[in-house]
Design a protein around this motif. Structure first.
Motif, short mmCIF file in Angstrom:
data_model
loop_
_atom_site.label_atom_id
_atom_site.label_comp_id
_atom_site.label_asym_id
_atom_site.label_seq_id
_atom_site.Cartn_x
_atom_site.Cartn_y
_atom_site.Cartn_z
N ASP A 17 40.69 22.96 37.63
CA ASP A 17 40.32 24.39 36.88
C ASP A 17 39.38 24.98 37.34
OD1 ASP A 17 42.39 23.67 35.59
OD2 ASP A 17 40.56 21.96 34.19
N ARG A 18 38.26 24.15 38.15
CA ARG A 18 37.22 24.63 38.49
C ARG A 18 37.51 25.85 40.21
NH1 ARG A 18 32.60 27.38 38.27
NH2 ARG A 18 31.15 27.32 39.43
N MET A 19 38.76 25.69 40.15
CA MET A 19 39.52 26.81 41.71
C MET A 19 39.60 28.24 40.61
SD MET A 19 38.11 26.39 43.86
CE MET A 19 38.74 27.13 45.28
N LYS A 20 40.34 28.04 39.85
CA LYS A 20 40.93 29.21 38.49
C LYS A 20 39.24 29.76 38.31
CE LYS A 20 44.95 27.16 37.56
NZ LYS A 20 45.93 26.24 35.68
N ALA A 21 38.68 29.50 38.13
CA ALA A 21 37.13 29.89 37.33
C ALA A 21 36.75 30.53 38.39
CB ALA A 21 36.00 29.35 36.80
N VAL A 22 36.05 30.17 39.58
CA VAL A 22 35.73 30.59 40.51
C VAL A 22 36.30 31.92 41.24
CG1 VAL A 22 35.70 29.91 43.87
CG2 VAL A 22 34.52 28.19 41.52
N LEU A 23 38.14 30.87 41.10
CA LEU A 23 39.09 33.17 41.23
C LEU A 23 38.82 33.86 40.40
CD1 LEU A 23 41.89 31.33 42.97
CD2 LEU A 23 40.19 31.72 44.44
N ALA A 24 38.72 33.42 39.25
CA ALA A 24 38.93 34.82 38.38
C ALA A 24 36.74 35.53 38.48
CB ALA A 24 38.19 34.15 36.73
N GLN A 25 35.99 34.61 38.81
CA GLN A 25 34.81 35.34 38.98
C GLN A 25 35.35 36.06 40.12
OE1 GLN A 25 32.06 31.46 39.74
NE2 GLN A 25 30.45 33.09 38.00
N MET A 26 35.06 35.32 41.33
CA MET A 26 35.77 36.47 42.95
C MET A 26 36.28 38.05 42.17
SD MET A 26 37.19 35.41 46.47
CE MET A 26 36.82 33.60 46.30
N LEU A 27 36.96 38.01 41.25
CA LEU A 27 37.38 39.57 41.24
C LEU A 27 36.77 40.14 40.49
CD1 LEU A 27 41.11 38.31 38.93
CD2 LEU A 27 40.80 39.30 40.97
N ARG A 28 34.99 39.80 39.58
CA ARG A 28 34.29 41.01 39.70
C ARG A 28 33.83 41.39 40.29
NH1 ARG A 28 35.04 37.38 35.21
NH2 ARG A 28 33.72 35.72 35.80
N VAL A 29 33.56 40.87 41.59
CA VAL A 29 33.04 40.91 42.55
C VAL A 29 33.29 42.12 43.59
CG1 VAL A 29 31.53 39.70 45.12
CG2 VAL A 29 32.49 38.47 43.54
N PRO A 30 32.30 43.09 43.97
CA PRO A 30 32.79 44.10 44.79
C PRO A 30 32.86 43.68 45.52
CG PRO A 30 30.48 44.46 44.10
CD PRO A 30 30.94 42.96 43.37
N ASP A 31 34.76 44.52 46.29
CA ASP A 31 34.97 44.64 47.55
C ASP A 31 33.85 43.98 49.19
OD1 ASP A 31 37.76 44.46 45.73
OD2 ASP A 31 37.97 47.09 47.18
N ALA A 32 32.70 46.01 48.94
CA ALA A 32 31.89 45.78 49.60
C ALA A 32 31.23 44.71 50.08
CB ALA A 32 31.00 46.75 49.84
N ARG A 33 30.89 43.40 49.15
CA ARG A 33 30.23 42.88 48.85
C ARG A 33 31.40 41.43 49.39
NH1 ARG A 33 27.51 40.34 43.94
NH2 ARG A 33 25.22 42.28 45.08
N LEU A 34 32.37 41.05 49.48
CA LEU A 34 33.16 40.59 49.42
C LEU A 34 33.09 40.49 51.55
CD1 LEU A 34 36.32 40.30 46.62
CD2 LEU A 34 34.95 38.03 47.84
N ARG A 35 33.60 41.96 51.67
CA ARG A 35 33.91 42.45 53.28
C ARG A 35 33.09 41.82 54.13
NH1 ARG A 35 36.46 47.22 51.55
NH2 ARG A 35 38.77 47.06 52.30
N ARG A 36 31.95 41.77 53.42
CA ARG A 36 30.18 41.54 54.32
C ARG A 36 30.50 39.97 53.98
NH1 ARG A 36 27.39 45.00 51.57
NH2 ARG A 36 26.64 43.82 49.86
N PHE A 37 30.32 39.47 53.57
CA PHE A 37 30.18 38.03 52.98
C PHE A 37 31.66 37.20 53.97
CE2 PHE A 37 32.80 33.90 51.59
CZ PHE A 37 31.74 33.09 51.63
N GLY A 38 32.38 37.91 53.86
CA GLY A 38 34.11 37.66 54.71
C GLY A 38 33.41 37.95 56.72
N ALA A 39 33.06 39.07 56.43
CA ALA A 39 32.27 39.21 58.04
C ALA A 39 31.17 38.26 58.96
CB ALA A 39 31.54 40.48 58.53
N VAL A 40 30.01 38.06 57.32
CA VAL A 40 29.36 36.78 58.09
C VAL A 40 29.79 35.37 58.16
CG1 VAL A 40 27.78 35.32 56.58
CG2 VAL A 40 27.90 37.85 56.82
#
Length: 62
Positions: free
Chosen positions: A24-47
């Motif tokens: 249940d918590r992972m579903k909430a985390v993934l739903a939150q992740m959908l709202r994060v801008p692509d550029a921020r996710l890319r920076r996080f992935g690069a780090v």
């Protein structure tokens, strides 16, 4: 090749633990992740990749 498969298997085990233990918590985390801008996710992935590369390098040196 055997070592590589072992490492991939261990990563899959570690990655799967939160989905198994807290679905249940992972579903909430993934739903939150959908709202994060692509550029921020890319920076996080690069780090994460950079930190992983440093850890692999350090592990190979010892």
């Amino acid at each position: 090749m055997a070592f590589f498969l072992c490492v991939i298997g261990m990563v899959m085990i570690v990655e799967g633990i939160p989905y198994f233990a807290f679905p249940d918590r992972m579903k909430a985390v993934l739903a939150q992740m959908l709202r994060v801008p692509d550029a921020r996710l890319r920076r996080f992935g690069a780090v994460l990749m950079l930190v992983g590369l440093v850890l692999v390098y350090m592990g190979r040196r010892s």
